[in-house]
Design an enzyme around this catalytic site. Structure first.
Site, PDB file in Angstrom:
ATOM      1  CG  HIS A  44      -1.639  -1.250   1.491  1.00 34.66           C
ATOM      2  ND1 HIS A  44      -2.468  -1.819   0.564  1.00 34.66           N
ATOM      3  CD2 HIS A  44      -1.687  -2.059   2.580  1.00 34.66           C
ATOM      4  CE1 HIS A  44      -3.001  -2.926   1.060  1.00 34.66           C
ATOM      5  NE2 HIS A  44      -2.531  -3.106   2.286  1.00 34.66           N
ATOM      6  CD  GLN A 101      -1.127   1.390   4.813  1.00 34.37           C
ATOM      7  OE1 GLN A 101      -0.365   0.657   5.455  1.00 34.37           O
ATOM      8  NE2 GLN A 101      -2.359   1.045   4.518  1.00 34.37           N
ATOM      9  NE  ARG A 155      -9.982  -0.998   9.176  1.00 35.02           N
ATOM     10  CZ  ARG A 155     -11.274  -0.837   9.394  1.00 35.02           C
ATOM     11  NH1 ARG A 155     -11.692  -0.445  10.587  1.00 35.02           N
ATOM     12  NH2 ARG A 155     -12.151  -1.065   8.441  1.00 35.02           N
ATOM     13  CE1 TYR A 191      -6.719   1.436   1.768  1.00 36.12           C
ATOM     14  CE2 TYR A 191      -5.350  -0.437   1.167  1.00 36.12           C
ATOM     15  CZ  TYR A 191      -5.679   0.573   2.064  1.00 36.12           C
ATOM     16  OH  TYR A 191      -4.968   0.706   3.224  1.00 36.12           O
ATOM     17  CG  HIS A 215      -9.930  -4.516   1.489  1.00 36.10           C
ATOM     18  ND1 HIS A 215     -10.157  -4.927   2.791  1.00 36.10           N
ATOM     19  CD2 HIS A 215      -8.890  -3.647   1.551  1.00 36.10           C
ATOM     20  CE1 HIS A 215      -9.292  -4.331   3.605  1.00 36.10           C
ATOM     21  NE2 HIS A 215      -8.514  -3.559   2.878  1.00 36.10           N
ATOM     22  NE  ARG A 257     -13.930  -6.458   9.643  1.00 34.36           N
ATOM     23  CZ  ARG A 257     -13.869  -5.154   9.413  1.00 34.36           C
ATOM     24  NH1 ARG A 257     -13.066  -4.658   8.492  1.00 34.36           N
ATOM     25  NH2 ARG A 257     -14.633  -4.329  10.109  1.00 34.36           N
ATOM     26  CG  HIS A 308      -6.032  -7.497   3.155  1.00 33.98           C
ATOM     27  ND1 HIS A 308      -6.570  -6.298   2.744  1.00 33.98           N
ATOM     28  CD2 HIS A 308      -4.697  -7.314   3.143  1.00 33.98           C
ATOM     29  CE1 HIS A 308      -5.606  -5.426   2.509  1.00 33.98           C
ATOM     30  NE2 HIS A 308      -4.457  -6.019   2.746  1.00 33.98           N
ATOM     31  CG  HIS A 322      -1.773 -10.054   6.330  1.00 31.00           C
ATOM     32  ND1 HIS A 322      -0.491  -9.549   6.333  1.00 31.00           N
ATOM     33  CD2 HIS A 322      -2.584  -9.031   5.944  1.00 31.00           C
ATOM     34  CE1 HIS A 322      -0.511  -8.280   5.961  1.00 31.00           C
ATOM     35  NE2 HIS A 322      -1.762  -7.947   5.715  1.00 31.00           N
ATOM     36  CG  ASP A 378       0.792  -4.741   4.617  1.00 28.16           C
ATOM     37  OD1 ASP A 378       0.041  -3.938   4.033  1.00 28.16           O
ATOM     38  OD2 ASP A 378       0.389  -5.468   5.547  1.00 28.16           O
TER      39      ASP A 378
END
Length: 463
Positions: free
Chosen positions: A65, A68, A90, A129, A216, A219, A241, A278, A329
């Site tokens: 990502h 980040q 988060r 994303y 993604h 969830r 994920h 992960h 990541d």
């Protein structure tokens, strides 16, 4: 740096030793054709003008990502809760990304890609994303943020596998996206248009660029959305994920009556095109079942350590023939050798063992390196991962004059790189034949760093 196409062969590189698809070879000449593929591997060759010490296949970074990276070092304080968790981090991440402009994302992505190349990665698999404007409205060009990732790759010369991310909901109960998530959100119809536009943007890059898709997580996507996303990319990479956090496992179990790995394997045709990121919260039967699919486990040991995700069951998974690769990541620290070292040491700490991932015929470092190079290439949908004729010329050279390399041969070269040395031992990197790192430095470093500094200065203190 100029157009990345201009950096491609044909050329021949000679090395004192190379780890090829057939094992260690000495005095080897490696030919690269004008497209950037390996055209020949000649053992026992006379030295060429372009000489290196040791050459290895340069792995793909299978999970990033990019944005980040600019958060690194800003989230190391306790949150408002007595026990700081992934979910606190988060929330801070959501606040940060609300400030980012397309220009910021391009500058950060170029810096991240440069660091990946200097660390020894040849490809960036971007799990992308951040799609929309603050507030959630699309940009006039719906794939503008994807275009910025592509523009960064055009500048740095890194191989790019772009994975636009489908993000539909705030949780398994179908709740609306939170304010921090609205820049990610799409329904399947709008996402299909975004995905098509991202693919059009990739056409500006060399032929090794690939397009995949990333629903993604269980969830964030509905079962229907998952199926729609996978249908967009027959035979191309699908990343997701999966089973990262205990709270995630509990939420999926409550909503669907099964743990995440169990549910996915029962409801999707998971196979070699898939990469599950992960998987630090798996029971032994799930570990064995995932290994049997031929999918790649996408491991990000530095980030998983930073966020307290847990420890991937590497010994069991690899023992069952499972495939894996490495990603950076959150990009809090971009280091190929440190990712490998952290993976191995996590297994040792858990099991109170040594050389946990070694085999009778391969040292710890060699097994991790070789398997990650092959698994990362598979996850990236990239014809690379080994030094063999017909593969993309994704190569890295190590400095055999470095003190930690003194007298090292064979597998101990890789062991010394991972467990004693570090990124400073990487002298050169070629991505699909593009010679992008020389003498340890990316050829466009000065300009890339300057723009990244200006971006950080504009963002200021946001946390």
């Amino acid at each position: 740096m100029g157009n990345v196409r201009e950096q491609t062969g044909p050329r021949r590189i000679w090395a004192r030793a190379a780890l090829t698809a057939d094992g260690w070879v000495e005095d080897v000449a490696i030919g690269i054709d004008s497209e950037g593929r390996i055209s020949e591997v000649v053992p026992g060759a006379a030295p060429e003008a372009e000489r290196r010490g040791v050459i290895l296949p340069a792995p793909a970074n299978l999970h990033s990502h990019a944005f980040q990276r600019a958060m690194a070092g800003l989230t190391e304080r306790r949150g408002p809760d007595p026990r700081d968790t992934f979910w606190t981090w988060r929330r801070l991440m959501f606040r940060f990304l609300d400030r980012l402009t397309p220009e910021d994302v391009e500058a950060i992505a170029a810096f991240v890609q440069m660091e990946m190349l200097e660390a020894g990665f040849a490809c960036n698999t971007e799990f992308h994303y951040l799609h929309h404007q603050p507030g959630g409205a699309p940009y006039a060009r719906i794939a503008e943020m994807s275009e910025r990732i592509v523009a960064a790759a055009a500048e740095t010369g890194i191989g790019l596998t772009l994975l636009p991310v489908l993000y539909e909901q705030g949780g398994c109960d179908g709740r609306e996206l939170a304010p921090g998530q609205v820049r990610f959100g799409n329904d399947p119809e709008r996402f299909a248009r975004l995905h098509e536009a991202a693919g059009a943007a990739l056409a500006a890059l060399p032929a090794d660029a690939r397009l995949g898709v990333a629903p993604h997580s269980l969830r964030a996507v509905t079962p229907g959305g998952l199926a729609a996303a996978v249908a967009l990319v027959a035979g191309a990479p699908v990343h997701m994920h999966l089973a990262e956090q205990v709270a995630e496992v509990e939420e999926v179990l409550a909503a669907y009556g099964a743990r995440p790995v169990e549910w996915l394997l029962d409801h999707a045709d998971v196979g070699p095109e898939w990469c599950l990121i992960h998987c630090t919260q798996m029971e032994p039967p799930e570990t064995l079942a995932l290994a049997a699919t031929g999918a790649v486990a996408g491991l990000c040991p530095i980030t998983e350590s930073s966020l307290g995700d847990g420890i991937f069951d590497g010994v069991r998974f690899l023992g069952a023939g499972g495939r894996f690769g490495i990603g950076s990541d959150s990009n809090i620290r971009i280091s190929l050798c440190e990712e490998f070292r952290t993976l191995e040491y996590s297994q040792r700490l858990r099991d109170r063992s040594r050389a946990a991932l070694a085999t009778p015929d391969r040292s710890t470092g060699r097994r991790i390196f070789e398997d990650a190079a092959r698994g990362g290439a598979q996850a990236a949908g990239r014809g690379a991962g080994s030094i063999a004729v017909g593969e993309w010329a994704d190569l890295l050279a190590l400095d055999t004059a470095h003190p930690d390399m003194e007298g090292r041969r064979g597998d101990t070269v890789i062991d010394s790189f991972i467990f004693a040395g570090g990124s400073g031992i990487v002298t050169d990197v070629w991505s699909a034949g593009r010679h992008v790192v020389s003498e340890g430095r990316h050829r466009g470093r000065e300009g890339i760093v300057s723009r990244y500094r200006a971006t950080l200065a504009r963002l200021g203190e946001v946390l």
